[in-house]
Design a protein around this motif. Structure first.
Motif, mmCIF file in Angstrom:
data_model
loop_
_atom_site.group_PDB
_atom_site.id
_atom_site.type_symbol
_atom_site.label_atom_id
_atom_site.label_comp_id
_atom_site.label_asym_id
_atom_site.label_seq_id
_atom_site.Cartn_x
_atom_site.Cartn_y
_atom_site.Cartn_z
ATOM 1 N N LYS A 101 0.861 -1.187 0.000
ATOM 2 C CA LYS A 101 0.000 0.000 0.000
ATOM 3 C C LYS A 101 0.891 1.228 0.000
ATOM 4 O O LYS A 101 1.662 1.431 0.941
ATOM 5 C CB LYS A 101 -0.909 0.009 1.233
ATOM 6 C CG LYS A 101 -1.739 1.300 1.365
ATOM 7 C CD LYS A 101 -2.522 1.312 2.654
ATOM 8 C CE LYS A 101 -3.282 2.618 2.831
ATOM 9 N NZ LYS A 101 -4.022 2.670 4.110
ATOM 10 N N ASN A 102 0.800 2.010 -1.081
ATOM 11 C CA ASN A 102 1.677 3.186 -1.227
ATOM 12 C C ASN A 102 3.138 2.807 -0.988
ATOM 13 O O ASN A 102 3.873 3.469 -0.254
ATOM 14 C CB ASN A 102 1.258 4.303 -0.283
ATOM 15 C CG ASN A 102 -0.028 4.972 -0.715
ATOM 16 O OD1 ASN A 102 -0.415 4.897 -1.881
ATOM 17 N ND2 ASN A 102 -0.712 5.619 0.218
ATOM 18 N N ASN A 103 3.556 1.670 -1.588
ATOM 19 C CA ASN A 103 4.936 1.174 -1.535
ATOM 20 C C ASN A 103 5.366 0.716 -0.145
ATOM 21 O O ASN A 103 6.556 0.530 0.104
ATOM 22 C CB ASN A 103 5.922 2.231 -2.053
ATOM 23 C CG ASN A 103 5.689 2.560 -3.507
ATOM 24 O OD1 ASN A 103 5.355 1.673 -4.297
ATOM 25 N ND2 ASN A 103 5.852 3.817 -3.876
ATOM 26 N N VAL A 104 4.404 0.520 0.780
ATOM 27 C CA VAL A 104 4.696 -0.022 2.109
ATOM 28 C C VAL A 104 4.059 -1.394 2.210
ATOM 29 O O VAL A 104 2.872 -1.575 1.887
ATOM 30 C CB VAL A 104 4.173 0.902 3.226
ATOM 31 C CG1 VAL A 104 4.423 0.282 4.592
ATOM 32 C CG2 VAL A 104 4.818 2.269 3.125
ATOM 33 N N THR A 105 4.851 -2.393 2.656
ATOM 34 C CA THR A 105 4.362 -3.758 2.728
ATOM 35 C C THR A 105 3.154 -3.842 3.662
ATOM 36 O O THR A 105 3.153 -3.276 4.754
ATOM 37 C CB THR A 105 5.477 -4.697 3.230
ATOM 38 O OG1 THR A 105 6.620 -4.539 2.387
ATOM 39 C CG2 THR A 105 5.019 -6.144 3.205
ATOM 40 N N ILE A 106 2.119 -4.565 3.234
ATOM 41 C CA ILE A 106 0.912 -4.757 4.045
ATOM 42 C C ILE A 106 1.134 -5.973 4.945
ATOM 43 O O ILE A 106 1.429 -7.077 4.465
ATOM 44 C CB ILE A 106 -0.322 -4.949 3.150
ATOM 45 C CG1 ILE A 106 -0.586 -3.662 2.350
ATOM 46 C CG2 ILE A 106 -1.545 -5.337 3.979
ATOM 47 C CD1 ILE A 106 -1.711 -3.781 1.361
ATOM 48 N N HIS A 140 -0.204 -2.276 -4.940
ATOM 49 C CA HIS A 140 0.399 -3.085 -5.980
ATOM 50 C C HIS A 140 0.846 -4.417 -5.409
ATOM 51 O O HIS A 140 1.145 -4.533 -4.217
ATOM 52 C CB HIS A 140 1.543 -2.352 -6.684
ATOM 53 C CG HIS A 140 2.848 -2.365 -5.961
ATOM 54 N ND1 HIS A 140 3.191 -1.401 -5.034
ATOM 55 C CD2 HIS A 140 3.911 -3.208 -6.024
ATOM 56 C CE1 HIS A 140 4.388 -1.649 -4.567
ATOM 57 N NE2 HIS A 140 4.857 -2.742 -5.136
ATOM 58 N N VAL A 141 0.820 -5.413 -6.279
ATOM 59 C CA VAL A 141 1.202 -6.768 -5.907
ATOM 60 C C VAL A 141 2.484 -7.103 -6.645
ATOM 61 O O VAL A 141 2.618 -6.819 -7.836
ATOM 62 C CB VAL A 141 0.075 -7.778 -6.236
ATOM 63 C CG1 VAL A 141 -0.321 -7.710 -7.693
ATOM 64 C CG2 VAL A 141 0.502 -9.198 -5.860
ATOM 65 N N SER A 142 3.452 -7.649 -5.940
ATOM 66 C CA SER A 142 4.752 -7.985 -6.511
ATOM 67 C C SER A 142 4.927 -9.497 -6.454
ATOM 68 O O SER A 142 4.736 -10.112 -5.393
ATOM 69 C CB SER A 142 5.870 -7.287 -5.736
ATOM 70 O OG SER A 142 7.134 -7.698 -6.208
ATOM 71 N N ALA A 143 5.242 -10.085 -7.569
ATOM 72 C CA ALA A 143 5.485 -11.531 -7.666
ATOM 73 C C ALA A 143 6.931 -11.742 -8.072
ATOM 74 O O ALA A 143 7.408 -11.132 -9.035
ATOM 75 C CB ALA A 143 4.543 -12.175 -8.682
ATOM 76 N N MET A 144 7.630 -12.634 -7.402
ATOM 77 C CA MET A 144 9.055 -12.811 -7.649
ATOM 78 C C MET A 144 9.422 -14.279 -7.500
ATOM 79 O O MET A 144 8.947 -14.977 -6.595
ATOM 80 C CB MET A 144 9.861 -11.969 -6.652
ATOM 81 C CG MET A 144 11.365 -12.071 -6.824
ATOM 82 S SD MET A 144 12.206 -11.041 -5.600
ATOM 83 C CE MET A 144 11.673 -11.853 -4.103
ATOM 84 N N ASN A 145 10.258 -14.740 -8.431
ATOM 85 C CA ASN A 145 10.910 -16.043 -8.283
ATOM 86 C C ASN A 145 12.337 -15.909 -8.786
ATOM 87 O O ASN A 145 12.834 -14.801 -9.006
ATOM 88 C CB ASN A 145 10.123 -17.144 -9.014
ATOM 89 C CG ASN A 145 10.031 -16.905 -10.525
ATOM 90 O OD1 ASN A 145 10.714 -16.027 -11.057
ATOM 91 N ND2 ASN A 145 9.188 -17.665 -11.199
ATOM 92 N N ALA A 146 12.996 -17.061 -8.981
ATOM 93 C CA ALA A 146 14.415 -17.025 -9.355
ATOM 94 C C ALA A 146 14.638 -16.440 -10.735
ATOM 95 O O ALA A 146 15.752 -16.037 -11.069
ATOM 96 C CB ALA A 146 15.006 -18.434 -9.280
ATOM 97 N N LYS A 147 13.610 -16.362 -11.560
ATOM 98 C CA LYS A 147 13.780 -15.874 -12.933
ATOM 99 C C LYS A 147 13.469 -14.390 -13.080
ATOM 100 O O LYS A 147 13.754 -13.808 -14.110
ATOM 101 C CB LYS A 147 12.882 -16.669 -13.889
ATOM 102 C CG LYS A 147 13.241 -18.135 -13.983
ATOM 103 C CD LYS A 147 14.664 -18.344 -14.480
ATOM 104 C CE LYS A 147 14.823 -17.914 -15.930
ATOM 105 N NZ LYS A 147 16.198 -18.132 -16.406
ATOM 106 N N GLY A 148 12.885 -13.777 -12.065
ATOM 107 C CA GLY A 148 12.624 -12.355 -12.203
ATOM 108 C C GLY A 148 11.492 -11.900 -11.310
ATOM 109 O O GLY A 148 11.010 -12.647 -10.434
#
Length: 1449
Positions: A101-106, A140-148
């Motif tokens: 939320k506004n670049n702060v982790t929820i 915003h939702v951020s998804a991350m794994n070993a490929k990016g």
């Protein structure tokens, strides 16, 4: 009817609310329906691509980065409704999902019941329960794994129910209560003090906040700041507000947390602040003697494949110099740290390459010295390896609107030139380029090629030849230090490579930033019982300064401890945590990215003891006033309270009103015996807010002069005051103001008496005393009056001679409460410092403030005899001062003035007009002069020649009499007065004035501004600590034999001057190593060293002293600067030794002649000896020595370099020697040296080429050019329409003799166009071009005119040794061709053994008499004219006589 109206209003409000909510519900239903349709369509698409989706999710398939199948969408909801954001993801391994939320982790745990995060297979959702207005934000939702890593954005906008309802209808109330009509008073108590912590610890700062009145649901604004920067909740800072206590918890202290912390509590009535400093010390080192951890690690410029990491150096080096720093990186989501640099870097900035596009990284830095490695710094904020331009393409402001910018690609367009190319950073290790994409980009994006060029040449070399750059940033490494380069960039896409950008200015590779010089003039002064204020003079000529470190040591201990572990800007710092009663010294070091300076000289010892006045409070920011409401972050003015409590306190009800109205004696019966006693009282003044004074009791009298001291003859009581006006009126009191009498009598006025009487229907009542004791101010509040009654007033003035006659009765004033919004009139206007073109006007603010506080004043002026229309304003913008200097007056003219006050409601009535003032400078008028004596004391001096015996000097600051004797000492001697500053500082800035009593207005003023104070402090310091001026600072130069000379020159120094020579804080003395000279006539001071050794690396300082005056100059020789100087010294020494014997004036080099011959030459003085190493020659070179020119050349008869080839590569040495010694010169013609020589040869060949021509042949068309000489190593490229030609059976190229040709077989119309041949000489190259149009370029009989070899030559000739060989061939062509014979591709000429003939322009003969084995080889004939060239080849094989063969056997 009133009940019916109320019922109608309630009904209309209810219907309005139902309609409003109904429309809102319909909108919500449509949004829900649309959402369901979207989800259903998405589910159908997923089911249709189930096979493909299962492939993606298969563990055995290739890993791929996260991808959003369905992105979250934005929502607009009503308050108290819930909203759900959901998305569908693919990716392997399964991505890790985080919501922001506004670049702060929820964190759902931190907000129980508010947020609910779910993940089911590939569907992820965030539910926000009972949204309120604060939930309006960008999510915003951020998804991350070993490929990016991938992110998707959505906005939530929460609307609150609003409408144009009747005020009688109650509005929903869910938030704060209304503050209208309430004045909040805020107090911060139970505060935190100066705090000390250590890295890794947890610290809490808290204050109790008391707000009056205490409203249950009222929430003030609570904010925390560090060094004026607002702190946001994070894993490092946790903030809590319990309703009456604000707490800030620093969960894991690091040196970045050091600074001034400020709590600000804001209400609608203003705000209050409290501040205190927090110090953070280094944690214990893991290795003894290791330095402290670096701090403030930041990522300055992130791009797709690299990022620039910067940091600040630690204050603690562990006792040994820091050798450098290692930078580590870690991919977000892992705990695996990778070291980025193999060798430590000293510069506090490093470009890190090798990042994977799309992934996020964090960085940390470690310092290293010879004892070991420091602890790692706090990790930087994560940064994504993406192009900065890509970041700018997507944005989602807090309004909820997502903005995506995308340019439409242009099909098939070659990109234009890059824009604004510049070198953003340059060090000896790397250079960073930055540019902007071109306007014409073409389709599917663009990439870039970077090219460099050594200054002074035209040879551009592509840097990134293999992989083009995708982002408009690039870091170049491995550049030659000390060389200058220019750079340019080309854009490319599938349509081609664009034109290069304009080149940059020449950039020399090397550190542009030097270590700053040491600060100077460190001064420590007392502050509190545990703190000292340290100030210093900033480092001279320092660039990109980060700040300063302050160190302290107890006198006699020689143990230095840091006062701060985070660099501080400015030149002043309060060092806390000292021991009361101890004596300390201080020194300061400057910091920038290049390193930390040497320490300054130690300050004078200072005893830690509380200063008079309490010192500088630690809780006051420079930008904030201690009261909180004056200056600072945000200003809030108090609201109107509709009362007069701020001006008039409640009346004292212990005394009955009116008890003296009928019994008080009349003014004619007033005794005058106690005037002197009453003069000593100072009661009931306007400045004390006019406290209500009751009417005197029965029988009260004003005193008599019967027991007053005898007065001098001529003394008299003062004239009556005049100009009585009302300054404020409430229900039962009125404030009066009046003007000073024109004649004050024989002594100063010591007070005033006020009388009043009631006026009823035009009938005047009896006079009553308003005050028994005299008042010194020209304003007074008359109390116990009756509301809505009319009164008149009169005033008497009193001095030592007695009470004067009363003034004329005033106008009749009605006692009724003022309710106007604007302020009342200012009063007590005074004119002072009258000059021919200027004067100063003083006034006092209105007693009646109006609805709001007074926030400014306007001053009007007009000529004394002018009409009312002549009034004009002095200041266009309201001034908040109570004085103004009026300039540009006309000499000899009389002026009058008036003042008007304003508040937020408007401008009030004008004050009473002043008496006319004549603009003239009276004789003997003098101004205040500023002086700084030899002891550095700053003083203001004023002299008056028209003083009387009773005259006194009165000093004022901002026209208020000075009462603070701790800051200014006033001294009077005769007609001169001096005001000396005891401890000048920023508190002393203001306008200082001096007036003389019992004179005709003798006065003057001086405006002490911040800039003027700074100059005076510098002058004071120079007087206290005089400086020996220098013509030149300490410098170094090399002399003969490599001797090193350190020198400086002082402008002037006496015969008593002396110099101390210091190296690394150690004193030097003259001896075998150091030769010292001091010429006191010229001021030149020098120290000479025969040579430099590694032990001489450090800082050299010359300390000068001449009586009280001192100065010093330092020169830092460390690192690369010292190594370069030492290397040059050793070289100069060797050169001197070499030149004592035979030596080379010019070393061995090469030269290429126009005939493409390579000449080796040098300038020498003695006989020579040649030898060659690392290469073999087929024959020894013949050398020619020319003594007159000292030039050594190869003999032309050898022809060794006439056709130079790779076999001539090698290392050539030449030795010059005699009985005194020898000298050697080496020329390396291998690798790069050989390539440089060949490039010179190729350049000569290219410049000798003829214009490109076209001719016809039997097979088609031939393009050709001639060169004066051809070499097999020459690289040429044929181009067609600026693209390199791909050769085939139809298009071929070749070389015949000195002709370079391109053959086009069976040409067609498609072959027309621009052709070019490009010679590569390692620089810019050379091109010859020709346009093939297909029309009119050849004559009709061109085929017959082309030079031809028509026959007569065999392919192979075998002949016995000793026989004669005779060959003849036919030649054709018009004009007659030129004939050239070649053997083994070298031209041959006719002689007695080999006879070459060309007869009748048709027959060419080749005759060898008595052939031998040396005649064997490959021969060719080359014929050429302007239409073309052709050659014929044959081989001659010579065999021996059989008998000779048998004999050999």
């Amino acid at each position: 009817s009133g009940v019916e109206d109320s019922r109608l209003k309630a009904t209309s409000a209810s219907m309005w609310g139902q309609d409003h909510f109904t429309s809102g519900l319909e909108m919500e239903r449509s949004e829900v329906s649309s959402r369901k349709v979207t989800i259903r369509e998405s589910a159908e698409r997923i089911s249709l691509s189930k096979t493909e989706h299962s492939k993606r999710m298969n563990k055995d398939s290739l890993m791929h980065a996260p991808e959003f199948v369905i992105k979250p969408r934005s929502h607009t909801v009503w308050e108290n409704q819930s909203v759900r954001l959901h998305c569908t993801l693919s990716g392997w391994p399964n991505p890790h999902v985080v919501w922001y939320k506004n670049n702060v982790t929820i964190d759902p745990i931190a907000h129980p019941g508010k947020y609910k995060i779910e993940s089911s297979y590939s569907v992820h959702s965030l539910e926000i329960d009972r949204c309120d207005f604060d939930d309006t934000a960008q999510y915003h939702v951020s998804a991350m794994n070993a490929k990016g890593e991938q992110s998707a954005y959505a906005s939530v906008v929460v609307k609150r129910f609003k409408g144009e309802m009747d005020t009688s209808a109650p509005s929903p109330r869910l938030g704060q209560v209304s503050e209208y009509g309430i004045t909040f008073k805020t107090h911060i108590v139970d505060t935190f003090g100066v705090s000390f912590g250590r890295e890794g610890e947890t610290m809490s700062l808290g204050c109790t906040v008391i707000i009056h009145p205490n409203l249950e649901r009222y929430q003030p604004g609570v904010e925390w700041y560090r060094d004026d920067v607002l702190l946001a909740p994070s894993k490092w800072h946790q903030m809590h507000w319990s309703g009456d206590r604000a707490t800030l918890t620093l969960t894991h202290l690091n040196k970045e947390d050091e600074g001034l912390y400020t709590l600000r509590v804001t209400t609608k009535s203003g705000y209050e602040t409290y501040s205190a400093y927090v110090f953070v010390r280094d944690a214990d080192a893991e290795v003894e003697g290791a330095p402290g951890a670096p701090l403030d690690v930041r990522c300055l410029d992130a791009n797709k494949d690299y990022v620039i990491v910067s940091w600040k150096q630690p204050a603690v080096d562990g006792g040994n110099s820091i050798l450098g720093y290692f930078v580590d990186r870690c991919e977000v989501g892992t705990n695996h740290w990778i070291q980025c640099n193999d060798t430590p870097v000293k510069f506090a900035r490093l470009p890190v390459t090798g990042l994977v596009e799309g992934r996020s990284y964090a960085f940390r830095v470690r310092a290293v010295n010879k004892s070991g490695m420091s602890r790692p710094s706090r990790t930087s904020e994560p940064v994504a390896a993406v192009d900065a331009a890509d970041r700018a393409r997507t944005s989602a402001p807090v309004t909820g609107q997502i903005i995506v910018t995308e340019e439409e690609p242009a099909e098939g367009v070659v990109p234009g030139k890059p824009l604004e190319l510049e070198v953003t950073e340059a060090t000896k290790n790397y250079v960073v380029l930055s540019w902007k994409p071109p306007g014409e980009r073409g389709h599917e994006g663009i990439m870039y090629y970077v090219e460099k060029c050594v200054s002074g040449t035209d040879s551009w070399q592509r840097v990134n030849t293999e992989i083009p750059v995708k982002s408009p940033r690039f870091a170049l490494f491995d550049l030659a230090e000390g060389k200058s380069y220019s750079f340019r960039v080309r854009c490319c896409n599938s349509a081609g490579v664009g034109e290069p950008s304009p080149p940059t200015e020449a950039t020399t590779v090397g550190d542009k930033l030097d270590v700053p010089a040491a600060p100077e003039r460190v001064v420590a002064t007392r502050n509190t019982a545990t703190s000292v204020v340290v100030s210093w003079e900033k480092s001279r000529h320092a660039k990109d300064l980060v700040g300063y470190y302050i160190e302290t040591s107890v006198v006699g201990s020689d143990t230095w401890e840091p006062c701060n572990n985070k660099p501080v800007p400015g030149s002043r710092f309060v060092c806390h945590g000292l021991v009361t009663g101890e004596t300390y010294v201080f020194k300061v070091r400057a910091v920038n990215a290049a390193g930390i300076s040497m320490s300054s000289q130690e300050s004078e010892p200072v005893l830690v003891k509380a200063a008079i006045g309490g010192g500088i409070p630690h809780g006051v920011l420079p930008e904030m006033g201690p009261g909180g409401n004056r200056g600072g972050l945000t200003q809030h003015g108090p609201r109107w309270t509709d009362t007069h409590d701020t001006v008039q306190p409640p009346a004292d009800t212990t005394m009955l009103r009116g008890n003296a109205l009928t019994d008080t004696p009349t003014p004619t019966a007033k005794a005058e015996a106690s005037v002197a006693a009453n003069a000593k009282a100072n009661a009931n003044s306007v400045e004390s807010q006019y406290p209500a004074t009751k009417s005197p009791n029965k029988g009260a009298k004003r005193g008599s002069v019967s027991w007053a001291p005898e007065l001098e003859s001529g003394s008299a009581s003062p004239a009556p005051p005049f100009g009585i006006s009302v300054l404020e009126c409430v229900r039962d009191s009125m404030v009066l103001g009046w003007k000073q009498p024109a004649f004050v009598g024989g002594s100063d006025i010591i007070g005033y008496f006020v009388d009043y009487r009631e006026v009823f229907d035009g009938l005047e009542g009896q006079w009553h005393e308003a005050n028994i004791q005299s008042v010194s101010d020209r304003a007074y509040r008359v109390c116990d009056l009756k509301e809505n009654k009319k009164y008149q007033f009169q005033v008497r003035a009193a001095n030592m001679a007695g009470v004067g006659i009363p003034s004329l009765p005033s106008n009749t004033f009605l006692c009724e409460e003022w309710t106007i919004a604007v302020p009342g009139p200012p009063h007590d206007l005074q004119v002072t410092e009258v000059r021919s073109s200027s004067l100063v006007l003083l006034w006092k603010p209105p007693v009646y403030q109006g609805r709001d506080a007074v926030n400014g004043f306007y001053v009007d002026i007009k000529e004394a005899g002018a009409s009312e229309e002549a009034w004009r304003g002095i200041n266009k913008k309201a001034t908040d001062s109570k004085f103004i200097k009026i300039e540009n007056l006309q000499e000899g003219e009389k002026y009058v003035f008036r003042v008007r006050a304003q508040n937020n409601a408007g401008v009030g009535n004008a004050s009473e007009v002043t008496e006319p003032t004549l603009a003239e400078t009276k004789a003997g008028t003098k101004e205040i002069m500023v002086d700084v004596d030899d002891d550095g004391v700053i003083s203001l001096n004023f002299e008056c020649s028209a003083m009387s015996a009773e005259s006194k000097f009165v000093w004022s600051k901002n026209y208020e009499e000075i009462s603070d004797t701790e800051r200014i000492a006033v001294e009077t001697k005769g007609s001169k007065a001096k005001a000396s500053f005891l401890a000048p500082g920023e508190e002393d800035i203001g306008v200082y004035s001096c007036s003389v009593t019992h004179t005709d207005g003798a006065s003057a003023s001086y405006d002490l501004t911040a800039e003027e104070l700074k100059k005076l402090l510098e002058t004071s310091h120079d007087h206290k600590f005089p400086i020996i001026p220098l013509k030149s600072e300490l410098a170094v130069e090399l002399q003969e034999k490599g001797r090193v000379r350190f020198w400086l020159q002082a402008e002037k120094i006496s015969a008593n001057g002396k110099v101390d020579y210091v190296f690394n804080d150690n004193s030097l003395s003259a001896g075998e190593k150091y030769k010292m000279n001091f010429d006191k006539n010229t001021g030149v001071i020098e120290m000479i060293m025969e040579s430099l050794t590694p032990k001489d690396e450090g800082t050299f300082t010359f300390q000068l002293q001449d009586g009280k005056a001192t100065n010093q100059s330092s020169l830092v020789l460390i690192g690369d600067v010292f190594k370069a100087l030492q290397k040059e010294s050793e070289f100069q020494m060797k050169e001197w030794v070499r030149k004592q014997g035979p030596h080379f004036v010019e070393y061995l080099g090469f030269e290429v002649t126009p005939e493409c011959c390579v000449i080796l030459k040098c300038k020498v003085r003695r006989r020579l000896k040649w030898r060659r190493v690392e290469a073999r020659l087929s024959c020894k070179p013949v050398l020619c020595f020319r003594p007159e020119s000292h030039v050594l050349v190869r003999s032309s008869c050898c022809h060794l370099f006439h056709q130079i080839s790779k076999k001539d590569a090698g290392v050539y040495n030449i030795v010059l020697k005699d009985d005194r010694g020898k000298d050697t010169s080496t020329l390396n013609l291998t690798d790069q040296g050989f390539r440089d020589m060949m490039n010179e040869v190729f350049s000569v060949i290219a410049n000798s080429s003829t214009a490109l021509k076209i001719t016809s042949t039997d097979e088609g068309i031939r393009l050709y050019t001639f060169v004066s000489y051809y070499n097999d190593l020459l690289q040429v490229t044929w181009h067609y329409k600026d693209s390199a030609i791909s050769f085939s059976d139809r298009i071929k190229s070749g070389v015949v003799g000195e002709q370079l040709w391109l053959q086009i077989k069976e040409p067609t119309e498609k072959d027309t166009g621009k052709y070019a041949i490009e010679f590569n000489d390692g620089k810019g190259g050379l091109r010859r071009t020709v346009e093939l149009s297909g029309q009119g370029q050849l004559p009709p009989d061109a085929l017959e005119a082309v030079a031809r070899v028509k026959g007569g030559l065999p392919d192979v000739v075998t002949i016995q040794e000793g026989k004669d060989l005779n060959l003849t061939c036919n030649i054709s062509g018009d004009p007659v061709p030129e004939v050239t014979w070649l053997k083994n591709e070298r031209e041959i000429v006719s002689d007695d053994h080999l006879l070459l003939k060309f007869e009748s322009g048709k027959f060419a003969s080749f005759i060898i008499t008595k052939v031998n084995s040396d005649d064997s080889g490959k021969y060719s004939i080359l014929v050429k004219n302007k239409f073309g060239t052709e050659s014929g080849e044959f081989t001659v094989s010579v065999f021996n006589h059989p008998e000779e063969l048998g004999g050999k056997k």
